[in-house]
Design an enzyme around this catalytic site. Structure first.
Site, PDB file in Angstrom:
ATOM      1  N   HIS A 472      -4.863  -6.042  -1.736  1.00  0.00           N
ATOM      2  CA  HIS A 472      -4.987  -5.876  -2.875  1.00  0.00           C
ATOM      3  C   HIS A 472      -5.333  -6.861  -3.659  1.00  0.00           C
ATOM      4  O   HIS A 472      -5.747  -8.029  -3.883  1.00  0.00           O
ATOM      5  CB  HIS A 472      -3.622  -7.786  -2.122  1.00  0.00           C
ATOM      6  CG  HIS A 472      -2.733  -7.127  -2.120  1.00  0.00           C
ATOM      7  ND1 HIS A 472      -2.244  -7.995  -1.406  1.00  0.00           N
ATOM      8  CD2 HIS A 472      -1.954  -5.684  -2.354  1.00  0.00           C
ATOM      9  CE1 HIS A 472      -0.980  -7.508  -0.626  1.00  0.00           C
ATOM     10  NE2 HIS A 472      -0.823  -6.260  -0.971  1.00  0.00           N
TER      11      HIS A 472
HETATM   12  C1  FAD Z   1      -3.014   1.272   1.467  1.00  0.00           C
HETATM   13  C2  FAD Z   1      -2.371   0.133   0.779  1.00  0.00           C
HETATM   14  C3  FAD Z   1      -1.090  -0.179   0.819  1.00  0.00           C
HETATM   15  C4  FAD Z   1      -0.908  -1.443   0.229  1.00  0.00           C
HETATM   16  N1  FAD Z   1       0.447  -2.255  -0.094  1.00  0.00           N
HETATM   17  C5  FAD Z   1       0.862  -2.907  -0.752  1.00  0.00           C
HETATM   18  C6  FAD Z   1       2.532  -2.485  -0.380  1.00  0.00           C
HETATM   19  O1  FAD Z   1       3.253  -2.744   0.255  1.00  0.00           O
HETATM   20  N2  FAD Z   1       3.213  -3.489  -1.762  1.00  0.00           N
HETATM   21  C7  FAD Z   1       2.441  -3.411  -3.005  1.00  0.00           C
HETATM   22  O2  FAD Z   1       3.377  -4.433  -3.980  1.00  0.00           O
HETATM   23  N3  FAD Z   1       1.162  -4.124  -2.993  1.00  0.00           N
HETATM   24  C8  FAD Z   1       0.175  -3.044  -2.125  1.00  0.00           C
HETATM   25  N4  FAD Z   1      -0.321  -2.308  -2.447  1.00  0.00           N
HETATM   26  C9  FAD Z   1      -1.527  -2.534  -3.853  1.00  0.00           C
HETATM   27  C10 FAD Z   1      -0.915  -2.405  -5.284  1.00  0.00           C
HETATM   28  O3  FAD Z   1      -0.272  -1.127  -4.730  1.00  0.00           O
HETATM   29  C11 FAD Z   1      -1.964  -1.922  -6.012  1.00  0.00           C
HETATM   30  O4  FAD Z   1      -2.183  -2.956  -6.170  1.00  0.00           O
HETATM   31  C12 FAD Z   1      -1.511  -1.715  -7.447  1.00  0.00           C
HETATM   32  O5  FAD Z   1      -1.320  -0.038  -6.740  1.00  0.00           O
HETATM   33  C13 FAD Z   1      -2.835  -1.832  -8.149  1.00  0.00           C
HETATM   34  O6  FAD Z   1      -2.509  -1.275  -9.268  1.00  0.00           O
HETATM   35  P1  FAD Z   1      -3.378  -0.523 -10.416  1.00  0.00           P
HETATM   36  O7  FAD Z   1      -3.070  -0.395 -11.257  1.00  0.00           O
HETATM   37  O8  FAD Z   1      -4.365  -1.646 -10.293  1.00  0.00           O
HETATM   38  O9  FAD Z   1      -4.402   0.005  -9.557  1.00  0.00           O
HETATM   39  P2  FAD Z   1      -3.921   1.875  -9.684  1.00  0.00           P
HETATM   40  O10 FAD Z   1      -2.691   2.052  -9.011  1.00  0.00           O
HETATM   41  O11 FAD Z   1      -5.039   2.173  -8.202  1.00  0.00           O
HETATM   42  O12 FAD Z   1      -4.671   2.947 -10.367  1.00  0.00           O
HETATM   43  C14 FAD Z   1      -5.992   2.741 -10.927  1.00  0.00           C
HETATM   44  C15 FAD Z   1      -5.970   4.391 -10.564  1.00  0.00           C
HETATM   45  O13 FAD Z   1      -6.609   4.889 -11.746  1.00  0.00           O
HETATM   46  C16 FAD Z   1      -7.965   6.048 -10.948  1.00  0.00           C
HETATM   47  N5  FAD Z   1      -9.047   6.056 -11.631  1.00  0.00           N
HETATM   48  C17 FAD Z   1     -10.023   5.344 -11.479  1.00  0.00           C
HETATM   49  N6  FAD Z   1     -11.261   5.430 -11.685  1.00  0.00           N
HETATM   50  C18 FAD Z   1     -10.944   6.278 -12.822  1.00  0.00           C
HETATM   51  C19 FAD Z   1     -11.762   6.971 -13.854  1.00  0.00           C
HETATM   52  N7  FAD Z   1     -13.459   6.325 -13.778  1.00  0.00           N
HETATM   53  N8  FAD Z   1     -11.264   7.924 -14.097  1.00  0.00           N
HETATM   54  C20 FAD Z   1      -9.725   8.295 -14.089  1.00  0.00           C
HETATM   55  N9  FAD Z   1      -9.238   7.926 -13.434  1.00  0.00           N
HETATM   56  C21 FAD Z   1      -9.686   6.747 -12.511  1.00  0.00           C
HETATM   57  C22 FAD Z   1      -7.818   6.453 -10.204  1.00  0.00           C
HETATM   58  O14 FAD Z   1      -7.673   7.465  -9.094  1.00  0.00           O
HETATM   59  C23 FAD Z   1      -5.560   5.432  -9.918  1.00  0.00           C
HETATM   60  O15 FAD Z   1      -4.628   6.629  -9.749  1.00  0.00           O
HETATM   61  C24 FAD Z   1      -1.909  -1.468  -1.403  1.00  0.00           C
HETATM   62  C25 FAD Z   1      -2.404  -1.187  -1.742  1.00  0.00           C
HETATM   63  C26 FAD Z   1      -3.620  -0.007  -1.027  1.00  0.00           C
HETATM   64  C27 FAD Z   1      -4.234   0.458  -1.546  1.00  0.00           C
END
Ligand code: FAD
Length: 543
Positions: A472
């Site tokens: 997280h």
């Molecule tokens: C293994 C795991 C288990 C988890 N379990 C849970 C859970 O059970 N419940 C829960 O609530 N949360 C959980 N989390 C945490 C939660 O999923 C994340 O906090 C949340 O999804 C993050 O969202 P975000 O929009 O910040 O980033 P992300 O969802 O990570 O999205 C970022 C996106 O940007 C893309 N990206 C990055 N850099 C670039 C670039 N330079 N150019 C183009 N694209 C790019 C990535 O490929 C990705 O698709 C977990 C996370 C992981 C990894």
């Protein structure tokens, strides 16, 4: 060079980015481009048990690792991040947690107007379709399906609930309801045996819109700045370097590790640090990459003596075949459930207003085989122990000007006293639970940390050498008004025009629990603010 112009460019189609893609393109007048570095999809990203197949899988995961640090016993600990449409919502554990009202009131008190619990609650209600029904706290008709993990199906958990009641933790039927405190079944983003990622719930329904272009396999390398305005993105796709222009805004949704990295590669960050890597500073902002927070999480493990009481018995031989059949026929059974069906929230000391710690229970033991994690043969349970609002902060910074090079990630875990004290008390709470009837009758050996470790120093030493995170990371482009804030309360990058950040990186502090739901809420709120601003006339862009 071909430079197509869009109204909005969303960089990253993860938990927050997919929401923005949907909401911004709902108005056919807006031309929206979504750049996603990862692939379209992965077979295992649809099936809940696929979590175990993706957590270490380079085809759908950035597979970052932290720098060696004292707080991790000089280990590099894994930092999985989703790299496909849906981002981390396509590989995560699917537990749905909004956090505590106080989390958001704290954000508002830090100067972030519009982010108090009263402000975000309507957004949370609007985004979910909770099968427990709608009331003043829950929503029923949103795009994100949220379901309750059935209570009866795992007998071990009934005994756990009874034991928890005896140590003062009542059963809580809705851990996202009035109070978080107690023991309760996890609510999950799983419905009809399918993972409810944001790719599935938000992006797929919008893919047919002619004004929405989604480009998987497109790695944003730098933002294009013209003076103090962001006008587009340079990216790499299909072996070519490309550029796209945004007439209105670029919204960076690349997550807590990649968003600060992209800003730094673009010359936005600490001047001296950028110069040391040969990057010309175009906009100095000292907070970029700072304030990294995460839930440091020791895995406390106990053997269980009763046959068939844990998933360890279901994950092999004919039982696994039976589970696979159940899944194929009805979308049910072990393959369709979260690995964390039950959890408890509690206060580690008197005088606290709300819970400050949580234990999530995996009803199985797992082991590492090479790079993979597999369910172990030995029968047991794993407790993921967390302080809910860790105060220790670290950083994420580029190591070079090369977009392909992973950044340096330092957590500085346990540097805050509250984190050390909270973890110690929470680990002891886990031990107390397992030693309480009727759970104690089926509890075997304490496998980790081991009953022989009893003093604070012994246990903390074990934590340093063994803990991982619960994945997280937040806070590296934090929202606020202080000198270390990166974005303001409308998620606009301080001092720049045409550029917002919307993802986990904007959280000034951790929410009390998992972070997927808060990220989806952030995407929804950002869309609202962008659309409010889009009512103003469009800026002209030179082709
Ligand atoms: C293994 C795991 C288990 C988890 N379990 C849970 C859970 O059970 N419940 C829960 O609530 N949360 C959980 N989390 C945490 C939660 O999923 C994340 O906090 C949340 O999804 C993050 O969202 P975000 O929009 O910040 O980033 P992300 O969802 O990570 O999205 C970022 C996106 O940007 C893309 N990206 C990055 N850099 C670039 C670039 N330079 N150019 C183009 N694209 C790019 C990535 O490929 C990705 O698709 C977990 C996370 C992981 C990894």
């Amino acid at each position: 060079m071909d430079q197509p112009t869009f109204d909005f460019i969303v960089v990253g189609a993860g938990s927050a980015g997919s929401v923005l893609a949907n909401r911004l393109s709902a108005d056919p007048r807006h031309k929206v481009l979504v750049l996603e570095a990862g692939r379209e999809s992965h077979f295992w990203s649809r099936i809940p048990v696929g979590f175990a197949k993706l957590i270490d899988n380079p085809k759908a995961n950035w597979l970052y690792a932290s720098e060696p640090e004292a707080s991790t016993g000089q280990r590099r600990i894994p930092i999985p991040r989703g790299k496909l449409l849906g981002g981390s919502s396509s590989i995560n554990g699917m537990v749905f947690v909004r956090g505590q009202a106080q989390d958001y009131d704290t954000w508002a008190q830090l100067g972030n107007r519009g982010w108090s619990w009263q402000d975000v609650l309507p957004v949370y209600k609007r985004m979910e379709a909770y099968d427990g029904g709608a009331d003043e706290l829950r929503g029923r008709t949103g795009p994100l399906r949220v379901t309750d993990t059935p209570r009866q199906k795992i007998p071990l958990l009934e005994k756990m609930i009874e034991a928890a009641n005896k140590i003062g933790l009542p059963f809580n039927p809705d851990l996202n309801g009035e109070t978080q405190e107690g023991i309760g079944m996890s609510q999950v983003t799983i419905a009809k045996g399918r993972r409810q990622s944001t790719a599935f719930c938000y992006l797929d329904p919008a893919r047919g819109r002619r004004n929405l272009t989604v480009e998987p396999g497109a790695l944003a390398e730098t933002l294009i700045l013209e003076g103090k305005r962001c006008i587009g993105v340079r990216y790499a796709a299909s072996g070519e370097k490309r550029e796209a222009r945004a007439a209105r805004e670029v919204i960076v949704c690349s997550g807590s590790i990649n968003s600060p990295k992209l800003l730094e590669l673009s010359g936005i960050g600490q001047g001296q640090r950028l110069r040391s890597h040969g990057i010309v500073p175009l906009h100095e902002l000292n907070g970029v990459g700072e304030n990294l927070r995460d839930h440091y999480s020791p895995r406390v493990k106990f053997a269980i003596t009763e046959r068939n009481a844990t998933f360890n018995d279901n994950a092999r031989g004919w039982r696994l075949a039976r589970e696979a059949l159940k899944y194929a026929l009805w979308g049910e059974g072990f393959l369709a459930t979260t690995s964390v069906p039950i959890r408890m929230y509690f206060r580690t000391r008197p005088g606290l207003e709300t819970p400050d710690a949580t234990i999530s229970v995996l009803p199985f033991l797992y082991e590492r085989v090479g790079h993979e994690r597999r369910i172990a043969k030995r029968r047991g349970i794993t407790m993921n122990v967390n302080v809910l609002r860790s105060e220790s902060t670290g950083s994420v910074h580029v190591k070079s000007a090369d977009p392909a090079e992973p950044p340096a990630i330092r957590f500085n875990f346990l540097s805050a006293r509250a984190d050390r004290d909270g973890l110690l008390a929470a680990i002891r709470k886990g031990r107390e639970l397992m030693a309480t009837s009727p759970l104690k009758e089926l509890t075997g050996e304490e496998i980790a940390p081991g009953a022989h470790l009893t003093t604070d120093e012994e246990i903390l030493d074990w934590v340093r050498n063994n803990a991982e995170t619960t994945y997280h990371p937040v806070g590296t482009c934090k929202m606020g008004a202080d000198p270390m804030a990166v974005v303001d309360h409308e998620l606009r990058v301080h001092g720049l025009q045409g550029l917002r950040v919307a993802d986990a990186s904007i959280m000034p502090t951790l929410t009390s629990g998992n972070t997927n739901a808060p990220c989806i809420m952030i995407g929804e709120k950002c869309a609202e603010m962008v659309l409010a601003g889009a009512a103003t006339p469009q800026r002209k862009v030179a082709a």
